[in-house]
Design a protein around this motif. Structure first.
Motif, mmCIF file in Angstrom:
data_model
loop_
_atom_site.group_PDB
_atom_site.id
_atom_site.type_symbol
_atom_site.label_atom_id
_atom_site.label_comp_id
_atom_site.label_asym_id
_atom_site.label_seq_id
_atom_site.Cartn_x
_atom_site.Cartn_y
_atom_site.Cartn_z
ATOM 1 N N VAL A 177 0.814 -1.587 0.068
ATOM 2 C CA VAL A 177 -0.022 -0.047 -0.023
ATOM 3 C C VAL A 177 0.802 1.407 0.049
ATOM 4 C CG1 VAL A 177 -1.897 1.284 1.371
ATOM 5 C CG2 VAL A 177 -2.139 -0.754 1.117
ATOM 6 N N LEU A 178 1.893 1.365 0.831
ATOM 7 C CA LEU A 178 2.883 2.229 0.619
ATOM 8 C C LEU A 178 3.488 2.561 -0.577
ATOM 9 C CD1 LEU A 178 4.350 1.915 4.480
ATOM 10 C CD2 LEU A 178 2.876 3.594 3.543
ATOM 11 N N LEU A 179 3.789 1.625 -1.086
ATOM 12 C CA LEU A 179 4.460 1.731 -2.401
ATOM 13 C C LEU A 179 3.481 2.062 -3.441
ATOM 14 C CD1 LEU A 179 6.820 -1.544 -2.310
ATOM 15 C CD2 LEU A 179 7.630 0.901 -2.538
ATOM 16 N N LEU A 180 2.118 1.757 -3.485
ATOM 17 C CA LEU A 180 1.294 2.206 -4.343
ATOM 18 C C LEU A 180 1.211 3.608 -4.261
ATOM 19 C CD1 LEU A 180 -1.336 -0.893 -4.295
ATOM 20 C CD2 LEU A 180 0.323 -0.050 -6.257
ATOM 21 N N GLY A 181 1.090 4.135 -2.860
ATOM 22 C CA GLY A 181 0.994 5.424 -2.669
ATOM 23 C C GLY A 181 2.207 6.314 -3.176
ATOM 24 N N GLY A 182 3.376 5.753 -3.248
ATOM 25 C CA GLY A 182 4.546 6.284 -3.697
ATOM 26 C C GLY A 182 4.261 6.601 -5.266
ATOM 27 N N ILE A 183 3.701 5.398 -6.104
ATOM 28 C CA ILE A 183 3.454 5.790 -7.244
ATOM 29 C C ILE A 183 2.371 6.612 -7.711
ATOM 30 C CG2 ILE A 183 2.194 4.677 -9.408
ATOM 31 C CD1 ILE A 183 3.359 2.168 -8.074
ATOM 32 N N VAL A 184 1.521 6.828 -6.548
ATOM 33 C CA VAL A 184 0.595 8.097 -7.119
ATOM 34 C C VAL A 184 1.225 9.393 -6.788
ATOM 35 C CG1 VAL A 184 -1.815 9.094 -5.987
ATOM 36 C CG2 VAL A 184 -1.520 6.479 -6.574
ATOM 37 N N LEU A 185 1.872 9.312 -5.609
ATOM 38 C CA LEU A 185 2.612 10.796 -5.271
ATOM 39 C C LEU A 185 3.627 11.266 -6.520
ATOM 40 C CD1 LEU A 185 3.414 10.534 -1.451
ATOM 41 C CD2 LEU A 185 1.889 11.971 -2.524
ATOM 42 N N ALA A 186 4.398 10.344 -6.907
ATOM 43 C CA ALA A 186 5.018 10.429 -8.091
ATOM 44 C C ALA A 186 4.346 11.012 -9.505
ATOM 45 C CB ALA A 186 6.034 9.507 -8.671
ATOM 46 N N VAL A 187 3.204 10.365 -9.650
ATOM 47 C CA VAL A 187 2.317 10.938 -10.983
ATOM 48 C C VAL A 187 2.004 12.532 -10.370
ATOM 49 C CG1 VAL A 187 0.234 10.725 -11.783
ATOM 50 C CG2 VAL A 187 1.672 8.472 -11.496
ATOM 51 N N VAL A 188 1.435 12.824 -9.279
ATOM 52 C CA VAL A 188 1.157 13.719 -9.039
ATOM 53 C C VAL A 188 2.019 14.860 -8.912
ATOM 54 C CG1 VAL A 188 0.298 15.334 -6.923
ATOM 55 C CG2 VAL A 188 -0.904 13.213 -7.514
ATOM 56 N N GLY A 189 3.383 14.274 -8.605
ATOM 57 C CA GLY A 189 4.365 15.522 -8.906
ATOM 58 C C GLY A 189 4.824 15.733 -9.999
ATOM 59 N N LEU A 190 4.762 14.775 -10.998
ATOM 60 C CA LEU A 190 4.708 15.044 -12.578
ATOM 61 C C LEU A 190 3.806 16.088 -12.921
ATOM 62 C CD1 LEU A 190 5.729 11.432 -13.834
ATOM 63 C CD2 LEU A 190 7.021 13.424 -13.944
ATOM 64 N N ARG A 191 2.738 16.097 -12.511
ATOM 65 C CA ARG A 191 1.545 17.015 -13.013
ATOM 66 C C ARG A 191 2.105 18.301 -12.727
ATOM 67 N NH1 ARG A 191 -0.675 20.928 -14.631
ATOM 68 N NH2 ARG A 191 -2.860 21.147 -14.646
ATOM 69 N N PHE A 192 2.879 18.448 -11.525
ATOM 70 C CA PHE A 192 3.019 19.857 -11.007
ATOM 71 C C PHE A 192 4.452 20.555 -11.446
ATOM 72 C CE2 PHE A 192 -0.607 18.951 -8.554
ATOM 73 C CZ PHE A 192 -1.455 19.793 -8.292
ATOM 74 N N VAL A 193 5.415 19.508 -11.690
ATOM 75 C CA VAL A 193 6.681 19.761 -12.066
ATOM 76 C C VAL A 193 6.689 20.662 -13.423
ATOM 77 C CG1 VAL A 193 8.794 18.883 -12.752
ATOM 78 C CG2 VAL A 193 7.864 18.133 -10.710
ATOM 79 N N GLY A 194 5.860 20.265 -14.303
ATOM 80 C CA GLY A 194 6.111 20.646 -15.676
ATOM 81 C C GLY A 194 6.857 20.316 -16.620
ATOM 82 N N SER A 195 7.113 20.560 -17.885
ATOM 83 C CA SER A 195 8.047 20.108 -19.042
ATOM 84 C C SER A 195 9.262 20.323 -18.816
ATOM 85 C CB SER A 195 7.420 20.303 -20.467
ATOM 86 O OG SER A 195 7.218 21.736 -20.596
ATOM 87 N N THR A 196 9.843 21.351 -18.003
ATOM 88 C CA THR A 196 10.933 21.774 -18.204
ATOM 89 C C THR A 196 11.862 21.529 -16.966
ATOM 90 O OG1 THR A 196 10.647 23.974 -16.996
ATOM 91 C CG2 THR A 196 10.470 24.019 -19.547
ATOM 92 N N GLY A 197 11.248 20.679 -15.941
ATOM 93 C CA GLY A 197 11.864 20.093 -14.876
ATOM 94 C C GLY A 197 11.681 20.924 -13.593
ATOM 95 N N GLY A 198 11.368 22.259 -13.520
ATOM 96 C CA GLY A 198 11.287 22.873 -12.576
ATOM 97 C C GLY A 198 10.178 24.135 -12.236
ATOM 98 N N GLU A 199 9.616 24.383 -13.679
ATOM 99 C CA GLU A 199 8.588 25.273 -13.608
ATOM 100 C C GLU A 199 7.296 24.674 -13.674
ATOM 101 O OE1 GLU A 199 9.079 27.810 -17.158
ATOM 102 O OE2 GLU A 199 11.320 27.649 -16.755
ATOM 103 N N SER A 200 6.426 25.202 -12.916
ATOM 104 C CA SER A 200 4.957 24.670 -13.009
ATOM 105 C C SER A 200 4.188 25.006 -14.167
ATOM 106 C CB SER A 200 4.273 24.909 -11.466
ATOM 107 O OG SER A 200 2.825 24.519 -11.597
ATOM 108 N N ASP A 201 3.417 24.262 -14.597
ATOM 109 C CA ASP A 201 2.560 24.247 -15.876
ATOM 110 C C ASP A 201 1.106 24.218 -15.128
ATOM 111 O OD1 ASP A 201 2.593 21.015 -17.423
ATOM 112 O OD2 ASP A 201 2.134 21.701 -15.490
ATOM 113 N N VAL A 202 0.951 24.192 -14.183
ATOM 114 C CA VAL A 202 -0.579 24.234 -13.506
ATOM 115 C C VAL A 202 -1.018 25.804 -14.046
ATOM 116 C CG1 VAL A 202 -1.609 24.047 -11.576
ATOM 117 C CG2 VAL A 202 0.228 22.951 -11.627
ATOM 118 N N GLY A 203 -2.406 25.660 -14.361
ATOM 119 C CA GLY A 203 -3.160 26.998 -14.380
ATOM 120 C C GLY A 203 -3.578 27.250 -15.452
#
Length: 113
Positions: free
Chosen positions: A87-113
């Motif tokens: 369950v913890l490892l599955l949570g880690g996958i979900v957190l990583a996916v959420v992180g990808l959403r907020f990191v953006g395509s340049t690796g540091g800038e957010s593309d949210v919005g």
């Protein structure tokens, strides 16, 4: 909207993966039909999302969410055992996916919005 399409496609990935498991080697009609329909729809959605989201990010999100949902479904229906580490490892996958959403395509800038 591309992120909504991508997440819907990831859900469909979990559907086709689960249907594949239930199809008994594509020998059972209903799960086999569900497999092929969900597979096609999932791929179309991934392709549509990848028009706006970089393919590396889109693919990572698609496979990560799909895998996490597939394992979760298997646990819920009793086809797979559950444990705290799993369950913890599955949570880690979900957190990583959420992180990808907020990191953006340049690796540091957010593309949210």
């Amino acid at each position: 909207m591309p992120w909504v399409i991508l997440l819907a496609s990831a859900v469909l990935e979990a559907v086709w993966a689960s249907a594949l498991g239930a199809s008994d080697g594509l020998s059972r009609l209903v799960p086999t039909v569900v497999f092929f329909v969900a597979l096609a729809a999932s791929m179309v959605g991934l392709g549509m999302a990848a028009e706006s989201i970089p393919i590396g990010t889109a693919y990572a999100v698609w496979t990560g969410v799909g895998a996490a949902l597939t394992v979760t479904w298997a646990i819920v229906v009793g086809g797979e055992s559950s444990s705290v580490p799993k369950v913890l490892l599955l949570g880690g996958i979900v957190l990583a996916v959420v992180g990808l959403r907020f990191v953006g395509s340049t690796g540091g800038e957010s593309d949210v919005g």
